[in-house]
Design a protein around this motif. Structure first.
Motif, PDB file in Angstrom:
ATOM      1  N   GLY A   9       0.775  -1.236   0.000  1.00  0.00           N
ATOM      2  CA  GLY A   9       0.000   0.000   0.000  1.00  0.00           C
ATOM      3  C   GLY A   9       0.802   1.278   0.000  1.00  0.00           C
ATOM      4  N   TYR A  10       1.713   1.426   0.950  1.00  0.00           N
ATOM      5  CA  TYR A  10       2.476   2.671   1.020  1.00  0.00           C
ATOM      6  C   TYR A  10       3.347   2.839  -0.224  1.00  0.00           C
ATOM      7  CZ  TYR A  10       5.595   6.370   2.383  1.00  0.00           C
ATOM      8  OH  TYR A  10       6.309   7.545   2.392  1.00  0.00           O
ATOM      9  N   GLU A  11       3.897   1.743  -0.717  1.00  0.00           N
ATOM     10  CA  GLU A  11       4.735   1.797  -1.923  1.00  0.00           C
ATOM     11  C   GLU A  11       3.912   2.266  -3.127  1.00  0.00           C
ATOM     12  OE1 GLU A  11       7.674  -1.166  -4.467  1.00  0.00           O
ATOM     13  OE2 GLU A  11       6.338  -2.016  -2.971  1.00  0.00           O
ATOM     14  N   ILE A  58      -3.084  12.428  -3.452  1.00  0.00           N
ATOM     15  CA  ILE A  58      -3.854  11.229  -3.138  1.00  0.00           C
ATOM     16  C   ILE A  58      -3.509  10.763  -1.726  1.00  0.00           C
ATOM     17  CG2 ILE A  58      -4.267   8.816  -3.735  1.00  0.00           C
ATOM     18  CD1 ILE A  58      -3.696   9.581  -6.642  1.00  0.00           C
ATOM     19  N   ALA A  59      -4.522  10.635  -0.898  1.00  0.00           N
ATOM     20  CA  ALA A  59      -4.322  10.220   0.486  1.00  0.00           C
ATOM     21  C   ALA A  59      -4.091   8.711   0.563  1.00  0.00           C
ATOM     22  CB  ALA A  59      -5.543  10.596   1.321  1.00  0.00           C
ATOM     23  N   GLU A  60      -3.256   8.300   1.505  1.00  0.00           N
ATOM     24  CA  GLU A  60      -3.000   6.867   1.693  1.00  0.00           C
ATOM     25  C   GLU A  60      -4.296   6.110   1.965  1.00  0.00           C
ATOM     26  OE1 GLU A  60       0.298   5.437   4.175  1.00  0.00           O
ATOM     27  OE2 GLU A  60       1.053   7.492   4.060  1.00  0.00           O
ATOM     28  N   GLY A  61      -5.182   6.706   2.723  1.00  0.00           N
ATOM     29  CA  GLY A  61      -6.448   6.051   3.044  1.00  0.00           C
ATOM     30  C   GLY A  61      -7.261   5.727   1.804  1.00  0.00           C
ATOM     31  N   THR A  62      -7.187   6.596   0.813  1.00  0.00           N
ATOM     32  CA  THR A  62      -7.887   6.363  -0.449  1.00  0.00           C
ATOM     33  C   THR A  62      -7.337   5.119  -1.132  1.00  0.00           C
ATOM     34  OG1 THR A  62      -8.300   8.731  -0.726  1.00  0.00           O
ATOM     35  CG2 THR A  62      -8.404   7.372  -2.714  1.00  0.00           C
ATOM     36  N   ILE A  63      -6.022   4.980  -1.116  1.00  0.00           N
ATOM     37  CA  ILE A  63      -5.376   3.832  -1.755  1.00  0.00           C
ATOM     38  C   ILE A  63      -5.703   2.549  -1.002  1.00  0.00           C
ATOM     39  CG2 ILE A  63      -3.162   2.790  -2.410  1.00  0.00           C
ATOM     40  CD1 ILE A  63      -4.160   5.233  -4.113  1.00  0.00           C
ATOM     41  N   TYR A  64      -5.643   2.590   0.316  1.00  0.00           N
ATOM     42  CA  TYR A  64      -5.946   1.381   1.091  1.00  0.00           C
ATOM     43  C   TYR A  64      -7.388   0.926   0.872  1.00  0.00           C
ATOM     44  CZ  TYR A  64      -1.389   1.556   3.259  1.00  0.00           C
ATOM     45  OH  TYR A  64      -0.036   1.540   3.457  1.00  0.00           O
ATOM     46  N   LEU A 121      -9.179   1.471  -1.811  1.00  0.00           N
ATOM     47  CA  LEU A 121      -9.223   0.944  -3.171  1.00  0.00           C
ATOM     48  C   LEU A 121      -8.628  -0.460  -3.222  1.00  0.00           C
ATOM     49  CD1 LEU A 121      -8.486   2.812  -6.396  1.00  0.00           C
ATOM     50  CD2 LEU A 121      -7.315   0.685  -5.969  1.00  0.00           C
ATOM     51  N   LEU A 122      -7.532  -0.699  -2.500  1.00  0.00           N
ATOM     52  CA  LEU A 122      -6.909  -2.020  -2.475  1.00  0.00           C
ATOM     53  C   LEU A 122      -7.852  -3.072  -1.891  1.00  0.00           C
ATOM     54  CD1 LEU A 122      -3.277  -1.035  -1.445  1.00  0.00           C
ATOM     55  CD2 LEU A 122      -4.023  -1.938  -3.670  1.00  0.00           C
ATOM     56  N   VAL A 123      -8.608  -2.700  -0.884  1.00  0.00           N
ATOM     57  CA  VAL A 123      -9.597  -3.619  -0.311  1.00  0.00           C
ATOM     58  C   VAL A 123     -10.630  -3.983  -1.379  1.00  0.00           C
ATOM     59  CG1 VAL A 123     -11.507  -3.799   1.349  1.00  0.00           C
ATOM     60  CG2 VAL A 123      -9.288  -2.906   2.084  1.00  0.00           C
ATOM     61  N   ARG A 124     -11.099  -2.980  -2.122  1.00  0.00           N
ATOM     62  CA  ARG A 124     -12.116  -3.229  -3.162  1.00  0.00           C
ATOM     63  C   ARG A 124     -11.582  -4.125  -4.275  1.00  0.00           C
ATOM     64  NH1 ARG A 124     -12.982   2.276  -2.501  1.00  0.00           N
ATOM     65  NH2 ARG A 124     -12.079   2.762  -4.534  1.00  0.00           N
ATOM     66  N   ILE A 125     -10.368  -3.850  -4.752  1.00  0.00           N
ATOM     67  CA  ILE A 125      -9.863  -4.673  -5.859  1.00  0.00           C
ATOM     68  C   ILE A 125      -9.500  -6.080  -5.391  1.00  0.00           C
ATOM     69  CG2 ILE A 125      -9.171  -2.709  -7.279  1.00  0.00           C
ATOM     70  CD1 ILE A 125      -6.271  -3.250  -6.541  1.00  0.00           C
ATOM     71  N   GLU A 126      -9.144  -6.210  -4.105  1.00  0.00           N
ATOM     72  CA  GLU A 126      -8.922  -7.558  -3.555  1.00  0.00           C
ATOM     73  C   GLU A 126     -10.244  -8.312  -3.475  1.00  0.00           C
ATOM     74  OE1 GLU A 126      -7.143  -9.775   0.442  1.00  0.00           O
ATOM     75  OE2 GLU A 126      -7.119  -7.587   0.339  1.00  0.00           O
TER      76      GLU A 126
END
Length: 120
Positions: free
Chosen positions: A28-30, A43-49, A51-56
């Motif tokens: 995530g952070y990477e 882009i906030a880290e929370g937004t990415i995390y 999104l990662l949950v959704r694509i997983e």
């Protein structure tokens, strides 16, 4: 980023993250750092995390827990075959939209063809 840029980015961020993961697995952070390196600085880290949950959950990525030097194991995401298919369709749609938006910007009035029926 302005409000319009932020709103447009929301619609394509999933594809952008999958495109990054198509080059190599990342945690995530990477992913956030790589996005910032590409100019997506707001882009906030929370937004990415989130999104990662959704694509997983949609099975577009494989996840492996890898030990971390600092703290709990990291979840490393890699694009799987289903994610690659989704990314291919994302790029097809992106090309369709970009081409037709450019035609509109230039004042053209070419008839629209849906990306699904396009021979690309």
């Amino acid at each position: 980023m302005g409000k319009q840029t932020t709103e447009m980015l929301k619609g394509v961020l999933e594809g952008i993250v999958l495109a990054l993961l198509s080059t190599r697995p990342a945690y995530g952070y990477e992913i956030t750092a790589r996005l910032r390196d590409q100019g997506f600085t707001d882009i906030a880290e929370g937004t990415i995390y989130a999104l990662l949950v959704r694509i997983e959950q949609r099975s577009l990525v494989d996840v492996e827990k890898v030990p971390s030097e600092k703290g709990p194991p990291r979840k490393v995401y890699s694009l799987n075959a289903q994610g690659q298919e989704y990314l291919t369709e994302f790029w097809r749609t992106w090309s369709f939209l970009a081409e037709h938006l450019e035609q509109l910007r230039q004042g053209g009035t070419e008839p629209w063809e849906s990306p699904a029926s396009s021979p690309r």
